[in-house]
Enzyme design. Structure first.
Site, PDB file in Angstrom:
ATOM      1  CG  ASP A  34      -1.261  -3.839 -27.239  1.00  0.00           C
ATOM      2  OD1 ASP A  34      -0.102  -4.148 -27.584  1.00  0.00           O
ATOM      3  OD2 ASP A  34      -1.929  -2.970 -27.857  1.00  0.00           O
ATOM      4  NE  ARG A  83      14.713   2.106 -36.759  1.00  0.00           N
ATOM      5  CZ  ARG A  83      15.951   1.958 -37.217  1.00  0.00           C
ATOM      6  NH1 ARG A  83      16.476   2.876 -38.013  1.00  0.00           N
ATOM      7  NH2 ARG A  83      16.655   0.906 -36.889  1.00  0.00           N
ATOM      8  CB  ILE A 119      12.352  -3.584 -26.043  1.00  0.00           C
ATOM      9  CG1 ILE A 119      12.749  -4.745 -25.119  1.00  0.00           C
ATOM     10  CG2 ILE A 119      12.821  -3.874 -27.472  1.00  0.00           C
ATOM     11  CD1 ILE A 119      12.271  -6.125 -25.601  1.00  0.00           C
ATOM     12  CG  ASN A 121      14.490   1.528 -30.684  1.00  0.00           C
ATOM     13  OD1 ASN A 121      15.485   1.674 -29.990  1.00  0.00           O
ATOM     14  ND2 ASN A 121      14.311   0.485 -31.484  1.00  0.00           N
ATOM     15  CG  HIS A 176      19.814   0.199 -29.996  1.00  0.00           C
ATOM     16  ND1 HIS A 176      20.546  -0.789 -30.607  1.00  0.00           N
ATOM     17  CD2 HIS A 176      18.528  -0.033 -30.343  1.00  0.00           C
ATOM     18  CE1 HIS A 176      19.732  -1.575 -31.282  1.00  0.00           C
ATOM     19  NE2 HIS A 176      18.498  -1.134 -31.139  1.00  0.00           N
TER      20      HIS A 176
END
Ligand code: APR
Length: 317
Positions: A34, A83, A119, A121, A176
């Site tokens: 990270d 989001r 994964i 978005n 998706h």
């Protein structure tokens, strides 16, 4: 045999949940990367300290150095921004395309033989950016969306029919997001297709339509409730099902964002279709015949994915 090595790029909500599930399922050792290595290291240590209680031996480490992911068998990518209320997944393109391009460089350099699950978005565009930027073979790069979408669909159907989620299967296609295409005629309770269940009086078409709409908006419903951030337990569980199928060569049939080379009339696009995942990565793409309505919905969904890819191309070339 040595334990498998799983790299998690992004140690946020989904990353931490992935690490915990990997430990509980004893899938391998974990390295969490990270931009905040302290967060990755703290989560790694915390989860490893649950090992003696739960009975797993997975080694976990956090890092801010891509060299530490060297030799990983599987890489799961959640790096980026989630989001917030009022945002669509598409609003995330400008933030996340650059992040994924960086991650692609790190993976290409240190573990080009890994099976990679994206994964972040907007999923269908981010998995495309990853594959293009990393140059990894397309059968080893997939996006996680369909397993999650179909899990949501299965839950809502099981609740409607008052039966176990285990006996409900669901089939979803497409990107998706709001344009995903749940195929009710291939969704069943113990093999009985949903349209037959409507005829049998188990439910009504109106209720099925409402469930389809709720499924397509499944992520948004959670974003609204959480107020900060987006869903993470079910997304993590879904990616783990895909990783497990690869690591154990289970050859499960799972809906994933996969690289199409003409299937469903689509070329050079990542979009959600059922695939077989085994030791060879994506070993097969399952191509079914769509009726006119389904094909129109699928094409619309592919159009939405293409727009996101075009937007990403402008950002990361
Ligand atoms: N490299 C590595 N990690 C990064 C980078 C980067 N360039 N940029 C951000 N991160 C890290 C953040 O520091 C954070 O720890 O990615 C992590 C993202 O975690 P969360 O914000 O908790 O988001 P999460 O809920 O895990 O979702 C991640 O998956 O479902 C999608 O829409 C969701 O795109 C989002 C992603």
């Amino acid at each position: 045999m040595a334990r498998k090595k799983i790299a998690l790029i992004g140690a946020g909500n989904i990353g931490g949940t992935l690490a915990h599930l990997i430990g509980l399922k004893e899938l391998g050792d974990v390295v969490m990367f990270d931009v905040f290595p302290g967060v990755a290291g703290g989560k790694a240590l915390d989860i490893m300290q649950s090992g003696p209680v739960d009975g797993f031996d997975s080694a976990m480490a956090g890092t801010g150095d891509y060299a530490d992911i060297a030799g990983s068998d599987v890489v799961i990518i959640t790096a980026g921004f989630p989001r917030m209320p009022g945002m669509s997944r598409d609003d995330l393109v400008s933030k996340n395309a650059g992040v994924i391009a960086q991650v692609a460089e790190g993976v290409k350099t240190h573990c080009p033989n890994a099976f990679v699950i994206v994964i972040t978005n907007p999923l269908d565009a981010m998995v495309w950016v990853f594959q293009q930027k990393s140059g990894l073979p397309a059968n080893k790069v997939v996006g996680m969306a369909g397993v999650l979408d179909s899990s949501r669909f299965r839950l809502f159907l099981a609740q409607e029919f008052n039966v176990s989620v285990e006996d409900v299967t669901a089939f979803v296609l497409g990107g998706h997001g709001d344009t995903m295409v749940p195929l009710t005629r291939y969704s069943t309770v113990a093999g009985i297709p949903v349209p037959d269940l409507v005829k049998m009086g188990w439910t009504t078409q109106e209720k099925v339509d409402a469930i389809v709409a709720r499924t397509a908006n499944g992520g948004g419903e959670i974003v609204k409730l959480l107020e900060k951030g987006s869903a993470f337990y079910a997304p993590a569980a879904s990616a783990i099902a895909m990783a497990e199928s690869y690591l154990k060569d289970k050859k499960r049939v799972l809906p994933c964002a996969a690289w199409l080379t003409g299937q469903y009339g689509v070329k050079n696009l990542y979009v959600g279709v059922p695939v077989v995942i085994g030791a060879g990565g994506v070993e097969r793409i399952v191509e079914i015949e769509l009726n006119a309505t389904e094909k129109a919905a699928f094409d619309k969904s592919c159009g939405a994915v293409q727009e996101l890819i075009d937007a990403s191309k402008k950002l990361v070339g």
